[in-house]
Design a protein around this motif. Structure first.
Motif, PDB file in Angstrom:
ATOM      1  N   THR A 156      38.164  46.172  40.512  1.00 48.37           N
ATOM      2  CA  THR A 156      37.281  45.633  41.552  1.00 48.37           C
ATOM      3  C   THR A 156      36.214  46.611  42.016  1.00 48.37           C
ATOM      4  N   ASN A 186      37.854  38.306  40.127  1.00 44.99           N
ATOM      5  CA  ASN A 186      38.851  39.358  39.938  1.00 44.99           C
ATOM      6  C   ASN A 186      40.184  38.741  39.528  1.00 44.99           C
ATOM      7  N   ASP A 216      36.224  40.935  36.418  1.00 42.36           N
ATOM      8  CA  ASP A 216      36.658  42.330  36.590  1.00 42.36           C
ATOM      9  C   ASP A 216      35.574  43.357  36.247  1.00 42.36           C
TER      10      ASP A 216
END
Length: 208
Positions: free
Chosen positions: A62, A54, A30
């Motif tokens: 993102t 992610n 992330d």
């Protein structure tokens, strides 16, 4: 194992840097923004970033994907059920509010039980829908990176598209709190009093 918890952007997102000391291979979980800060940690440990992972497809997690890929050539990994989020126009537009851009297409779609090999480290994918349909946690040794499924005090919203309170509670109780008590909980945002918790502590909130 190298582990750095890095708070980034005004959204108080936690980006995580994982590294294998034996091979010098690394991954970012992330990477929402503030990438000059993030890459100071990358350079500190002299890591070659292979993956951008992610935990889900929301833009506040993102928005740094594109820049990370340009700097490192890393592969973007996300659960199959959230992959389409990366290409949505709202994702691209909102990413710019954090100084980022829309994400490149993922090179690998993840599923429950997948293992991501990072040098000698093994990162196991645990599907935890509820915040989004493709929300995941990443387990590495005794560390669980929970994204927006579980914070140290609270959980991710379920009133957005694809969210479900029943699903997120099921994910927390059956996929997270069944792990060993000493498993460390590393959340997706700095929203609690403490930046890290444990499964044992979280049982006090979610198990009656």
């Amino acid at each position: 194992m190298i582990l750095e918890q890095i708070e980034v952007t005004g959204m108080a997102v936690f980006c995580y840097l994982l590294g294998d000391e034996k091979t010098g291979k690394g991954a970012l979980i992330d990477p929402a923004g503030d990438l000059d800060l993030v890459f100071r940690f990358v350079q500190k440990h002299n890591l070659a970033i292979e993956y951008v992972i992610n935990t889900h497809g929301h833009w506040d997690h993102t928005s740094g994907n594109d820049e990370c890929v340009k700097r490192t050539g890393a592969q973007v990994l996300i659960h199959e059920a959230d992959a389409r989020e990366l290409g949505r126009i709202t994702n691209r537009v909102l990413s710019r509010t954090l100084g980022g851009k829309g994400s490149p297409k993922p090179e690998r779609l993840l599923h429950d039980g997948d293992v991501i090999e990072l040098g000698t480290l093994r990162l196991r994918v645990i599907s935890t829908p509820g915040h989004t349909p493709g929300g995941i946690c990443i387990l590495c040794e005794d560390n669980l990176f929970t994204g927006d499924t579980l914070f140290t005090e609270g959980m991710g919203r379920t009133d957005l598209g694809g969210g479900s309170y029943a699903q997120i509670m099921e994910s927390i109780r059956t996929r997270i709190l069944t792990l060993p008590d000493d498993t460390k909980i590393w959340p997706g945002h700095n929203y609690g009093r403490f930046p890290v918790s444990t499964v044992k502590e979280q049982k006090n909130y979610y198990l009656e």
